[in-house]
Motif scaffolding. Structure first.
Motif, mmCIF file in Angstrom:
data_model
loop_
_atom_site.group_PDB
_atom_site.id
_atom_site.type_symbol
_atom_site.label_atom_id
_atom_site.label_comp_id
_atom_site.label_asym_id
_atom_site.label_seq_id
_atom_site.Cartn_x
_atom_site.Cartn_y
_atom_site.Cartn_z
ATOM 1 N N GLU A 215 48.595 47.440 47.985
ATOM 2 C CA GLU A 215 48.356 45.274 49.180
ATOM 3 C C GLU A 215 48.743 44.328 48.222
ATOM 4 O OE1 GLU A 215 44.014 45.940 50.455
ATOM 5 O OE2 GLU A 215 43.741 47.367 48.875
ATOM 6 N N GLY A 216 50.194 44.691 47.875
ATOM 7 C CA GLY A 216 51.237 43.368 47.461
ATOM 8 C C GLY A 216 50.718 42.372 47.173
ATOM 9 N N PHE A 217 50.069 41.319 47.648
ATOM 10 C CA PHE A 217 49.945 39.872 47.410
ATOM 11 C C PHE A 217 48.402 40.174 47.605
ATOM 12 C CE2 PHE A 217 49.456 40.178 52.480
ATOM 13 C CZ PHE A 217 48.192 39.593 52.875
ATOM 14 N N MET A 218 47.341 41.119 47.758
ATOM 15 C CA MET A 218 45.921 41.266 47.751
ATOM 16 C C MET A 218 45.610 41.447 46.254
ATOM 17 S SD MET A 218 44.793 42.241 51.317
ATOM 18 C CE MET A 218 43.251 42.074 51.386
ATOM 19 N N VAL A 219 47.039 41.900 46.257
ATOM 20 C CA VAL A 219 46.530 43.312 44.411
ATOM 21 C C VAL A 219 46.819 41.273 43.550
ATOM 22 C CG1 VAL A 219 47.363 43.811 42.521
ATOM 23 C CG2 VAL A 219 48.089 45.244 44.549
ATOM 24 N N ASP A 220 48.237 40.524 43.687
ATOM 25 C CA ASP A 220 47.862 39.457 42.967
ATOM 26 C C ASP A 220 46.960 38.587 43.046
ATOM 27 O OD1 ASP A 220 50.604 40.478 42.231
ATOM 28 O OD2 ASP A 220 51.157 39.639 44.213
ATOM 29 N N ASP A 221 46.208 38.748 44.122
ATOM 30 C CA ASP A 221 45.133 37.773 44.456
ATOM 31 C C ASP A 221 43.973 38.147 43.335
ATOM 32 O OD1 ASP A 221 46.576 35.945 46.246
ATOM 33 O OD2 ASP A 221 45.560 36.649 48.084
ATOM 34 N N ALA A 222 43.375 39.625 43.676
ATOM 35 C CA ALA A 222 42.094 40.090 43.339
ATOM 36 C C ALA A 222 43.145 39.384 41.448
ATOM 37 C CB ALA A 222 42.539 41.730 43.568
ATOM 38 N N LYS A 223 43.969 40.281 40.855
ATOM 39 C CA LYS A 223 44.507 39.742 39.969
ATOM 40 C C LYS A 223 43.563 38.542 38.973
ATOM 41 C CE LYS A 223 47.426 43.653 38.540
ATOM 42 N NZ LYS A 223 49.229 43.735 38.589
ATOM 43 N N GLU A 224 44.005 37.448 40.272
ATOM 44 C CA GLU A 224 43.703 36.157 39.793
ATOM 45 C C GLU A 224 42.335 35.666 39.756
ATOM 46 O OE1 GLU A 224 45.055 31.936 40.819
ATOM 47 O OE2 GLU A 224 46.262 33.360 42.142
ATOM 48 N N LEU A 225 41.503 36.399 40.433
ATOM 49 C CA LEU A 225 39.765 35.959 40.404
ATOM 50 C C LEU A 225 40.054 36.663 39.546
ATOM 51 C CD1 LEU A 225 37.859 35.154 41.845
ATOM 52 C CD2 LEU A 225 37.934 36.664 43.790
ATOM 53 N N VAL A 226 39.608 37.666 39.259
ATOM 54 C CA VAL A 226 39.201 38.259 38.052
ATOM 55 C C VAL A 226 39.705 37.832 36.729
ATOM 56 C CG1 VAL A 226 39.657 40.311 36.761
ATOM 57 C CG2 VAL A 226 39.433 40.701 38.995
ATOM 58 N N SER A 227 40.986 37.094 36.601
ATOM 59 C CA SER A 227 41.325 36.542 34.953
ATOM 60 C C SER A 227 40.584 35.002 35.035
ATOM 61 C CB SER A 227 42.723 36.239 35.236
ATOM 62 O OG SER A 227 43.313 35.719 36.212
ATOM 63 N N GLU A 228 40.492 34.503 36.257
ATOM 64 C CA GLU A 228 39.868 33.207 36.181
ATOM 65 C C GLU A 228 37.977 34.039 36.140
ATOM 66 O OE1 GLU A 228 40.279 29.945 37.388
ATOM 67 O OE2 GLU A 228 41.937 29.970 37.403
ATOM 68 N N MET A 229 37.424 34.606 36.428
ATOM 69 C CA MET A 229 35.706 34.885 35.209
ATOM 70 C C MET A 229 36.240 35.553 35.325
ATOM 71 S SD MET A 229 35.061 37.079 39.358
ATOM 72 C CE MET A 229 33.163 36.697 38.856
ATOM 73 N N ASP A 230 36.909 36.093 34.304
ATOM 74 C CA ASP A 230 36.871 35.987 33.199
ATOM 75 C C ASP A 230 36.816 35.266 31.510
ATOM 76 O OD1 ASP A 230 37.110 39.124 30.914
ATOM 77 O OD2 ASP A 230 38.536 37.877 29.904
ATOM 78 N N LEU A 231 37.563 34.853 31.982
ATOM 79 C CA LEU A 231 38.007 33.793 31.112
ATOM 80 C C LEU A 231 36.394 32.600 30.548
ATOM 81 C CD1 LEU A 231 41.165 31.551 31.670
ATOM 82 C CD2 LEU A 231 40.337 33.058 29.489
ATOM 83 N N LYS A 232 35.290 33.140 32.553
ATOM 84 C CA LYS A 232 34.129 32.024 32.289
ATOM 85 C C LYS A 232 33.103 33.078 32.332
ATOM 86 C CE LYS A 232 36.540 29.545 35.395
ATOM 87 N NZ LYS A 232 36.616 29.116 37.292
ATOM 88 N N LYS A 233 33.472 34.225 31.820
ATOM 89 C CA LYS A 233 32.466 35.259 31.176
ATOM 90 C C LYS A 233 30.911 34.690 30.688
ATOM 91 C CE LYS A 233 34.077 39.387 30.661
ATOM 92 N NZ LYS A 233 34.467 40.664 30.082
ATOM 93 N N VAL A 234 30.117 35.653 31.760
ATOM 94 C CA VAL A 234 28.278 35.141 30.813
ATOM 95 C C VAL A 234 27.901 36.457 30.890
ATOM 96 C CG1 VAL A 234 28.509 32.828 32.260
ATOM 97 C CG2 VAL A 234 27.790 35.329 33.333
#
Length: 280
Positions: A215-234
């Protein structure tokens, strides 16, 4: 003789929403076994006219041997639009997107000449689900209010993320498949940031983000969101991420449905947490 096929233990009815001023197609698959005392888990599926039967069949077939498949008997609800493909497409762009003062569209959308129609109906759709649909489902069926899942693909996946970030109390588990994170210049990151700033969770929640490997850019977008959320993990939000090998935007849903439903039953998949990319 040709006869119409009727799906066992499946009901179809329409729900006229006063909130949305729209009549939704509602499909419901009910387990053939007696409900447990706490009621059945329930999975609500956006784009029900497209995806309901995938969820229904996974649950009905695999729950026959739940100790091995980790798929328990559950009610599956499809929330569907009606009309031509063009009419459904325009309604989706309205129902699944948050309201904004201004909208930005990627060039690829303009080049395709897609008729988007009006946007910004996500809040009304959430009112419909929370105030009209869920009470009606609970009135008709034996539902476990502590085990409620929301599934959506593409714009429906965007809606799943928006629901978690703005009304997390509605569901226990959120399944966002190929979410349209790109929508309106990635504005979902704004809601994600607000979500963590509010520390808004009323109880433990689960989020599974899935995307097809092709899925191209959608993979990159998903990775970015997941990494953002992982930094703030609760601790109260468990997040998992899966890239489905060799699957594209059109093929990913049927191939990941078992994995997604197992997650809703508490089975934690192998999760890939990407390295952080550009910060928004």
């Amino acid at each position: 003789m040709i006869e119409k096929v009727t799906l066992d233990h499946t009901e179809y009815w329409k729900l006229d929403s006063k909130v949305m001023k729209y009549v939704f197609d509602i499909k419901v698959s009910i387990p053939s076994v007696a409900p447990p005392k706490e009621g059945f888990p329930i999975i609500y599926m956006m784009d029900g006219n497209s995806h309901f039967q995938y969820g229904r069949d996974v649950v009905r077939l695999q729950s026959r041997n739940a100790p091995k498949t980790f798929v328990a008997p559950a009610i599956v609800v499809g929330i569907g639009h009606h009309g031509t493909d063009k009419e459904v497409s325009k309604q989706r762009f309205h129902d699944f997107t948050p309201f904004a003062e201004h909208y930005s569209y990627p060039d690829r959308l303009k080049e395709k000449g897609v008729e988007l129609g009006p946007h910004g109906g996500a809040e009304m759709l959430l009112d419909f689900i929370g105030q009209e649909l869920m009470p009606e489902i609970s009135r008709r069926y034996a539902v476990n209010p502590a085990c409620q899942t929301l599934f959506g693909h593409s714009l429906g996946g965007l809606f799943v993320l928006y629901t978690l970030f703005t009304r997390s109390q509605l569901f226990t588990t959120y399944l966002a498949c190929s979410p349209s994170i790109w929508w309106n210049d990635h504005e979902i990151f704004y809601y994600e940031k607000e979500f963590y700033e509010r520390n808004a969770l009323d109880a433990p929640k689960n989020l599974f983000i899935i995307v097809g490997g092709e899925e191209g850019f959608m993979v990159d977008d998903a990775k970015e969101l997941v990494s953002e959320m992982d930094l703030k993990k609760v601790d109260s939000l468990h997040t998992a991420f899966y890239i489905a090998p060799e699957e594209n935007h059109g093929s990913v849903v049927p191939t990941i449905m078992s994995r997604a439903i197992r997650f809703s039953n508490g089975v934690i998949p192998n999760s890939e947490v990407p390295t952080r990319q550009t910060q928004r």
